[in-house]
Motif scaffolding. Structure first.
Motif, PDB file in Angstrom:
ATOM      1  N   LEU A 122       0.826  -1.203   0.000  1.00 12.15           N
ATOM      2  CA  LEU A 122       0.000   0.000   0.000  1.00 12.15           C
ATOM      3  C   LEU A 122       0.868   1.263   0.000  1.00 12.15           C
ATOM      4  O   LEU A 122       0.541   2.239  -0.683  1.00 12.15           O
ATOM      5  N   ALA A 123       1.969   1.242   0.736  1.00 10.98           N
ATOM      6  CA  ALA A 123       2.880   2.391   0.755  1.00 10.98           C
ATOM      7  C   ALA A 123       3.522   2.605  -0.611  1.00 10.98           C
ATOM      8  O   ALA A 123       3.626   3.743  -1.084  1.00 10.98           O
ATOM      9  N   GLU A 124       3.954   1.508  -1.240  1.00  9.74           N
ATOM     10  CA  GLU A 124       4.550   1.620  -2.573  1.00  9.74           C
ATOM     11  C   GLU A 124       3.541   2.148  -3.587  1.00  9.74           C
ATOM     12  O   GLU A 124       3.867   2.969  -4.439  1.00  9.74           O
ATOM     13  N   LEU A 125       2.299   1.670  -3.478  1.00 10.25           N
ATOM     14  CA  LEU A 125       1.249   2.132  -4.381  1.00 10.25           C
ATOM     15  C   LEU A 125       1.021   3.631  -4.196  1.00 10.25           C
ATOM     16  O   LEU A 125       0.957   4.391  -5.168  1.00 10.25           O
ATOM     17  N   LYS A 126       0.943   4.064  -2.953  1.00 14.44           N
ATOM     18  CA  LYS A 126       0.730   5.486  -2.661  1.00 14.44           C
ATOM     19  C   LYS A 126       1.911   6.330  -3.131  1.00 14.44           C
ATOM     20  O   LYS A 126       1.720   7.369  -3.773  1.00 14.44           O
ATOM     21  N   ASP A 127       3.127   5.889  -2.843  1.00 13.60           N
ATOM     22  CA  ASP A 127       4.326   6.642  -3.227  1.00 13.60           C
ATOM     23  C   ASP A 127       4.498   6.730  -4.736  1.00 13.60           C
ATOM     24  O   ASP A 127       5.041   7.703  -5.248  1.00 13.60           O
ATOM     25  N   SER A 128       4.046   5.704  -5.450  1.00 15.37           N
ATOM     26  CA  SER A 128       4.225   5.694  -6.904  1.00 15.37           C
ATOM     27  C   SER A 128       3.207   6.566  -7.618  1.00 15.37           C
ATOM     28  O   SER A 128       3.355   6.853  -8.793  1.00 15.37           O
ATOM     29  N   ARG A 129       2.152   6.926  -6.909  1.00 21.30           N
ATOM     30  CA  ARG A 129       1.057   7.704  -7.497  1.00 21.30           C
ATOM     31  C   ARG A 129       0.419   6.974  -8.675  1.00 21.30           C
ATOM     32  O   ARG A 129      -0.133   7.581  -9.578  1.00 21.30           O
ATOM     33  N   SER A 130       0.543   5.659  -8.655  1.00 25.98           N
ATOM     34  CA  SER A 130      -0.086   4.837  -9.690  1.00 25.98           C
ATOM     35  C   SER A 130      -1.467   4.422  -9.227  1.00 25.98           C
ATOM     36  O   SER A 130      -1.789   4.469  -8.044  1.00 25.98           O
ATOM     37  N   SER A 131      -2.266   3.989 -10.168  1.00 29.96           N
ATOM     38  CA  SER A 131      -3.608   3.521  -9.820  1.00 29.96           C
ATOM     39  C   SER A 131      -3.619   1.995  -9.780  1.00 29.96           C
ATOM     40  O   SER A 131      -2.717   1.329 -10.279  1.00 29.96           O
ATOM     41  N   LEU A 132      -4.650   1.478  -9.180  1.00 27.36           N
ATOM     42  CA  LEU A 132      -4.820   0.031  -9.098  1.00 27.36           C
ATOM     43  C   LEU A 132      -5.113  -0.557 -10.473  1.00 27.36           C
ATOM     44  O   LEU A 132      -5.789   0.062 -11.300  1.00 27.36           O
ATOM     45  N   LEU A 133      -4.645  -1.758 -10.697  1.00 24.88           N
ATOM     46  CA  LEU A 133      -4.947  -2.465 -11.940  1.00 24.88           C
ATOM     47  C   LEU A 133      -6.460  -2.628 -12.101  1.00 24.88           C
ATOM     48  O   LEU A 133      -6.995  -2.523 -13.194  1.00 24.88           O
ATOM     49  N   SER A 134      -7.163  -2.850 -10.977  1.00 21.85           N
ATOM     50  CA  SER A 134      -8.614  -3.040 -11.031  1.00 21.85           C
ATOM     51  C   SER A 134      -9.350  -1.772 -11.468  1.00 21.85           C
ATOM     52  O   SER A 134     -10.527  -1.842 -11.828  1.00 21.85           O
ATOM     53  N   GLY A 135      -8.664  -0.630 -11.453  1.00 20.18           N
ATOM     54  CA  GLY A 135      -9.292   0.592 -11.937  1.00 20.18           C
ATOM     55  C   GLY A 135      -9.609   0.540 -13.416  1.00 20.18           C
ATOM     56  O   GLY A 135     -10.488   1.259 -13.893  1.00 20.18           O
ATOM     57  N   THR A 136      -8.919  -0.326 -14.152  1.00 20.38           N
ATOM     58  CA  THR A 136      -9.178  -0.448 -15.592  1.00 20.38           C
ATOM     59  C   THR A 136     -10.431  -1.267 -15.888  1.00 20.38           C
ATOM     60  O   THR A 136     -10.899  -1.285 -17.019  1.00 20.38           O
ATOM     61  N   THR A 137     -10.950  -1.948 -14.858  1.00 24.65           N
ATOM     62  CA  THR A 137     -12.121  -2.813 -15.052  1.00 24.65           C
ATOM     63  C   THR A 137     -13.215  -2.493 -14.030  1.00 24.65           C
ATOM     64  O   THR A 137     -13.922  -3.388 -13.557  1.00 24.65           O
ATOM     65  N   SER A 138     -13.326  -1.228 -13.680  1.00 23.30           N
ATOM     66  CA  SER A 138     -14.359  -0.734 -12.763  1.00 23.30           C
ATOM     67  C   SER A 138     -14.400  -1.485 -11.438  1.00 23.30           C
ATOM     68  O   SER A 138     -15.465  -1.722 -10.875  1.00 23.30           O
ATOM     69  N   GLY A 139     -13.232  -1.889 -10.943  1.00 21.38           N
ATOM     70  CA  GLY A 139     -13.159  -2.544  -9.642  1.00 21.38           C
ATOM     71  C   GLY A 139     -13.177  -4.059  -9.671  1.00 21.38           C
ATOM     72  O   GLY A 139     -12.949  -4.708  -8.651  1.00 21.38           O
ATOM     73  N   TYR A 140     -13.452  -4.651 -10.826  1.00 19.05           N
ATOM     74  CA  TYR A 140     -13.441  -6.114 -10.936  1.00 19.05           C
ATOM     75  C   TYR A 140     -11.996  -6.590 -11.075  1.00 19.05           C
ATOM     76  O   TYR A 140     -11.229  -6.034 -11.850  1.00 19.05           O
ATOM     77  N   HIS A 141     -11.645  -7.622 -10.325  1.00 21.19           N
ATOM     78  CA  HIS A 141     -10.295  -8.168 -10.383  1.00 21.19           C
ATOM     79  C   HIS A 141     -10.278  -9.584  -9.822  1.00 21.19           C
ATOM     80  O   HIS A 141     -11.269 -10.057  -9.260  1.00 21.19           O
ATOM     81  N   PHE A 142      -9.154 -10.238  -9.986  1.00 23.60           N
ATOM     82  CA  PHE A 142      -8.971 -11.610  -9.522  1.00 23.60           C
ATOM     83  C   PHE A 142      -7.713 -11.672  -8.673  1.00 23.60           C
ATOM     84  O   PHE A 142      -6.772 -10.911  -8.896  1.00 23.60           O
ATOM     85  N   HIS A 143      -7.710 -12.599  -7.720  1.00 21.98           N
ATOM     86  CA  HIS A 143      -6.506 -12.901  -6.955  1.00 21.98           C
ATOM     87  C   HIS A 143      -6.314 -14.408  -6.920  1.00 21.98           C
ATOM     88  O   HIS A 143      -7.271 -15.147  -6.639  1.00 21.98           O
ATOM     89  N   HIS A 144      -5.107 -14.868  -7.191  1.00 18.22           N
ATOM     90  CA  HIS A 144      -4.741 -16.239  -6.874  1.00 18.22           C
ATOM     91  C   HIS A 144      -4.317 -16.223  -5.407  1.00 18.22           C
ATOM     92  O   HIS A 144      -3.458 -15.424  -5.029  1.00 18.22           O
ATOM     93  N   VAL A 145      -4.928 -17.086  -4.611  1.00 12.93           N
ATOM     94  CA  VAL A 145      -4.632 -17.150  -3.188  1.00 12.93           C
ATOM     95  C   VAL A 145      -4.228 -18.572  -2.848  1.00 12.93           C
ATOM     96  O   VAL A 145      -4.881 -19.533  -3.285  1.00 12.93           O
ATOM     97  N   VAL A 146      -3.153 -18.723  -2.082  1.00 11.64           N
ATOM     98  CA  VAL A 146      -2.760 -20.031  -1.566  1.00 11.64           C
ATOM     99  C   VAL A 146      -2.919 -20.007  -0.058  1.00 11.64           C
ATOM    100  O   VAL A 146      -2.839 -18.961   0.584  1.00 11.64           O
ATOM    101  N   ALA A 147      -3.192 -21.187   0.508  1.00  6.78           N
ATOM    102  CA  ALA A 147      -3.351 -21.329   1.957  1.00  6.78           C
ATOM    103  C   ALA A 147      -2.942 -22.747   2.336  1.00  6.78           C
ATOM    104  O   ALA A 147      -2.664 -23.579   1.462  1.00  6.78           O
TER     105      ALA A 147
END
Length: 178
Positions: A122-147
């Motif tokens: 989150l700090a890197e995202l804020k410092d980079s002044r970049s937007s989230l990848l999900s912003g290109t798809t109106s908030g829709y996104h996927f995550h691969h999660v392992v547990a």
């Protein structure tokens, strides 16, 4: 050699390599440009192969834990809550991916397994002044999660659903995204 065959060969070469293999070495071995290798590695990652980049080249990382793809939707203000929820429940967020109608699949490796990892992201995202990848798809996104277990992944999915973030995948997404 087609793209699928080339990507299979990349995995084979990485499996056999005792040390990291540079993109240039893979490009020479396969008779393509280094940029083609970069694109192939991105596709391999999106397909669930644990290809990691190091300062000396690519390596294949095998995580034997169960893995699941979650489709999510929420606004940018809920990113921290979503990621904290997943890591607090024992999940590792391997990546974030969008399926853009024009640009196709785009993904970025995350490797978030703790609150500290999330805070750093989150700090890197804020410092980079970049937007989230999900912003290109109106908030829709996927995550691969392992547990550690399928039960842990079930619990993570239930918690995401309770928050209203989990979205059902279409038949097309189930068939083409892994």
């Amino acid at each position: 050699m087609g793209g699928g065959e080339r990507r299979a060969r990349i995995v084979e070469l990485l499996e056999k390599a005792p040390t990291p293999v540079s993109g240039g070495a893979l490009a020479r071995e396969l008779g393509v440009s280094r940029q083609v290798i970069v694109q192939d590695v991105a596709l391999l990652r999106a397909d669930g192969h644990g290809v990691a980049s190091t300062n000396r080249g690519y390596v294949l990382v095998r995580d034997r834990r169960p893995r699941r793809l979650f489709k999510l939707h929420h606004g940018p203000g809920e990113v921290a809550d979503e990621l904290y929820l997943i890591v607090d429940m024992g999940g590792t967020v391997e990546d974030t991916m969008v399926n853009h109608r024009t640009y196709g699949q785009m993904s970025a490796a995350l490797g978030l397994s703790s609150r500290r990892d999330v805070e750093r992201f989150l700090a890197e995202l804020k410092d980079s002044r970049s937007s989230l990848l999900s912003g290109t798809t109106s908030g829709y996104h996927f995550h691969h999660v392992v547990a550690d277990s399928e039960e842990d992944l079930d619990a993570i999915g239930e918690a995401l659903a309770e928050r209203g973030w989990l979205v059902p995948m279409s038949d097309y997404e189930r068939e083409t995204l892994r």
